[in-house]
Scaffold this active site. Structure first.
Site, PDB file in Angstrom:
ATOM      1  N   GLY A 287       0.746  -1.264   0.014  1.00 49.62           N
ATOM      2  CA  GLY A 287      -0.025  -0.135  -0.037  1.00 49.62           C
ATOM      3  C   GLY A 287       0.735   1.251   0.226  1.00 49.62           C
TER       4      GLY A 287
ATOM      5  N   GLU B 188       1.794   1.877  -3.449  1.00 47.99           N
ATOM      6  CA  GLU B 188       0.429   2.151  -4.297  1.00 47.99           C
ATOM      7  C   GLU B 188       0.240   3.321  -3.809  1.00 47.99           C
ATOM      8  OE1 GLU B 188      -1.421  -1.345  -2.577  1.00 47.99           O
ATOM      9  OE2 GLU B 188      -2.227  -1.952  -4.724  1.00 47.99           O
TER      10      GLU B 188
HETATM   11  N1  COA Z   1       1.661  -3.583   8.806  1.00 44.09           N
HETATM   12  C1  COA Z   1       1.821  -3.875  10.057  1.00 44.09           C
HETATM   13  N2  COA Z   1       2.851  -3.548  10.843  1.00 44.09           N
HETATM   14  C2  COA Z   1       3.848  -3.476   9.987  1.00 44.09           C
HETATM   15  C3  COA Z   1       3.997  -3.233   8.727  1.00 44.09           C
HETATM   16  C4  COA Z   1       2.933  -3.634   7.716  1.00 44.09           C
HETATM   17  N3  COA Z   1       2.829  -3.442   6.660  1.00 44.09           N
HETATM   18  N4  COA Z   1       5.166  -3.125   8.321  1.00 44.09           N
HETATM   19  C5  COA Z   1       6.121  -3.079   9.321  1.00 44.09           C
HETATM   20  N5  COA Z   1       4.967  -3.320  10.501  1.00 44.09           N
HETATM   21  C6  COA Z   1       5.797  -3.041  12.052  1.00 44.09           C
HETATM   22  C7  COA Z   1       6.331  -4.577  12.446  1.00 44.09           C
HETATM   23  O1  COA Z   1       5.180  -5.123  12.755  1.00 44.09           O
HETATM   24  C8  COA Z   1       7.045  -3.707  13.610  1.00 44.09           C
HETATM   25  O2  COA Z   1       5.972  -3.793  14.696  1.00 44.09           O
HETATM   26  P1  COA Z   1       6.674  -4.308  16.216  1.00 44.09           P
HETATM   27  O3  COA Z   1       7.795  -3.470  16.567  1.00 44.09           O
HETATM   28  O4  COA Z   1       5.337  -3.989  17.061  1.00 44.09           O
HETATM   29  O5  COA Z   1       6.684  -5.565  15.969  1.00 44.09           O
HETATM   30  C9  COA Z   1       7.598  -2.654  12.987  1.00 44.09           C
HETATM   31  O6  COA Z   1       6.669  -2.184  12.163  1.00 44.09           O
HETATM   32  C10 COA Z   1       8.790  -2.606  12.570  1.00 44.09           C
HETATM   33  O7  COA Z   1       8.978  -3.452  11.572  1.00 44.09           O
HETATM   34  P2  COA Z   1      10.024  -4.513  11.444  1.00 44.09           P
HETATM   35  O8  COA Z   1       9.549  -5.927  10.593  1.00 44.09           O
HETATM   36  O9  COA Z   1      10.591  -4.988  12.985  1.00 44.09           O
HETATM   37  O10 COA Z   1      11.492  -3.955  10.686  1.00 44.09           O
HETATM   38  P3  COA Z   1      12.608  -4.331   9.821  1.00 44.09           P
HETATM   39  O11 COA Z   1      13.408  -3.565   9.634  1.00 44.09           O
HETATM   40  O12 COA Z   1      12.965  -5.847  10.468  1.00 44.09           O
HETATM   41  O13 COA Z   1      11.732  -4.965   8.424  1.00 44.09           O
HETATM   42  C11 COA Z   1      10.371  -4.327   6.744  1.00 44.09           C
HETATM   43  C12 COA Z   1      11.476  -3.950   7.462  1.00 44.09           C
HETATM   44  C13 COA Z   1       9.781  -3.394   5.731  1.00 44.09           C
HETATM   45  C14 COA Z   1      11.015  -5.215   5.590  1.00 44.09           C
HETATM   46  C15 COA Z   1       9.306  -5.361   7.315  1.00 44.09           C
HETATM   47  O14 COA Z   1       8.726  -4.599   8.395  1.00 44.09           O
HETATM   48  C16 COA Z   1       8.062  -5.866   6.579  1.00 44.09           C
HETATM   49  O15 COA Z   1       8.342  -6.905   5.481  1.00 44.09           O
HETATM   50  N6  COA Z   1       6.689  -5.128   6.568  1.00 44.09           N
HETATM   51  C17 COA Z   1       5.856  -5.590   5.750  1.00 44.09           C
HETATM   52  C18 COA Z   1       5.792  -5.087   4.168  1.00 44.09           C
HETATM   53  C19 COA Z   1       4.698  -5.829   3.464  1.00 44.09           C
HETATM   54  O16 COA Z   1       4.410  -7.062   3.463  1.00 44.09           O
HETATM   55  N7  COA Z   1       3.723  -4.670   3.085  1.00 44.09           N
HETATM   56  C20 COA Z   1       2.701  -5.060   2.283  1.00 44.09           C
HETATM   57  C21 COA Z   1       1.494  -5.059   3.092  1.00 44.09           C
HETATM   58  S1  COA Z   1       0.368  -5.594   2.148  1.00 44.09           S
END
Ligand code: COA
Length: 260
Positions: free
Chosen positions: A112, A115
């Site tokens: 998103g 997007e």
């Molecule tokens: N929705 C909800 N929470 C999210 C999020 C999302 N799309 N992306 C990140 N967060 C949250 C994580 O759950 C984490 O929360 P917490 O500290 O309460 O556990 C916080 O943001 C930090 O993210 P984290 O994953 O620990 O950081 P990272 O540096 O290890 O990884 C990313 C960064 C972007 C690679 C990873 O957060 C990720 O893959 N996010 C999802 C991306 C995704 O699939 N987006 C499409 C959704 S349809």
């Protein structure tokens, strides 16, 4: 107006809207989407706001996607509703705004988040930006216009690869693909967006509004973009901005456009 999940400021005709959930990498939950709609609507109506910049809070993320925790338990009906409402009040809404909207992508722009950036009229990015549509890795597809706007911007083959692999591309790759228009060092992406906004603001807001409608018409099924262009072109001739723009040229002075 004050918001819980976003910050909105206006300075010298430029509104900057910052998604402000850095702990969640600015993931778009329902409330954030609604607040963005409100803020964008207000900026669009305001005569003072000539350009809108959207960015994310913190150095790590623009927006890391829709908030996965909010839809993980949804069924088919709710999934469809989520996409329909989001597209209506935010993604299509931005694309059709008459005020230019620039995305300043300052880190992860995923799902998103990408997007959202793609719904903006154009994008600039910092060198640390990473962009992708990872939805299929979650068992879902992009639902906020990603399957439509990504191929429009980068071509079908590249979009198919990005969507199927769920991979991320870096800022330079995004630049090469035409997904972003310019790349700059981290910390300078807002300044770059502001510089571009400054160039836009020298021109007629009324004419820009017509140009946005005409360009968007090219991407609407069943709409003849050339006809929309003719209509919008003709409309310009009845505006104060047109009188001022042409008079200023003939008088060899800088135009001072009255309208928005
Ligand atoms: N929705 C909800 N929470 C999210 C999020 C999302 N799309 N992306 C990140 N967060 C949250 C994580 O759950 C984490 O929360 P917490 O500290 O309460 O556990 C916080 O943001 C930090 O993210 P984290 O994953 O620990 O950081 P990272 O540096 O290890 O990884 C990313 C960064 C972007 C690679 C990873 O957060 C990720 O893959 N996010 C999802 C991306 C995704 O699939 N987006 C499409 C959704 S349809």
């Amino acid at each position: 107006m004050s918001y819980k999940n976003i910050l909105s400021t206006v300075n010298n005709g430029i509104a900057t809207i910052t998604i402000n959930r850095p702990d969640k990498l600015n993931a778009l939950n329902k409330d954030t989407i609604e607040e963005l709609h409100e803020a964008l609507n207000d900026c669009n109506k305001s005569k003072e706001t000539k350009v809108i910049i959207i960015t994310g809070s913190g150095e790590k993320a623009f927006v890391a996607g829709a908030d996965i925790s909010e839809f993980a338990h949804f069924d088919e009906k709710n999934g469809g509703k989520l996409a329909a409402k989001g597209q209506e009040i935010l993604f299509d809404f931005i694309e059709q705004l008459s005020t230019p909207v620039i995305a300043a992508v300052n880190g992860f722009a995923l799902g998103g988040g990408l997007e959202l950036a793609m719904a903006c009229h154009f994008r600039v990015a910092s060198l640390n930006a990473k962009m992708g549509l990872p939805e299929v890795s979650l068992g879902v597809i992009p639902g906020y216009g990603g399957t439509q706007r990504l191929p429009q911007l980068v071509g079908k083959g590249r979009a198919m690869e990005m969507i199927m692999t769920a991979g991320m591309i870096d800022a330079n790759q995004a630049l090469e693909y035409g997904l972003v228009n310019h790349v700059t060092a981290g910390g300078e992406v807002i300044a770059l967006a502001e510089k571009l906004a400054g160039k836009i603001m020298r021109n007629s807001s009324v004419a820009i509004k017509g140009a946005i409608k005409a360009v968007n018409a090219n991407f609407k099924d069943g709409v003849d973009g050339y006809k929309i262009e003719i209509k919008q072109f003709g409309k310009c001739f009845g505006t104060e901005d047109f009188k001022e723009g042409t008079t200023a040229f003939l008088e060899k002075r800088k135009a001072d456009f009255p309208g928005k």
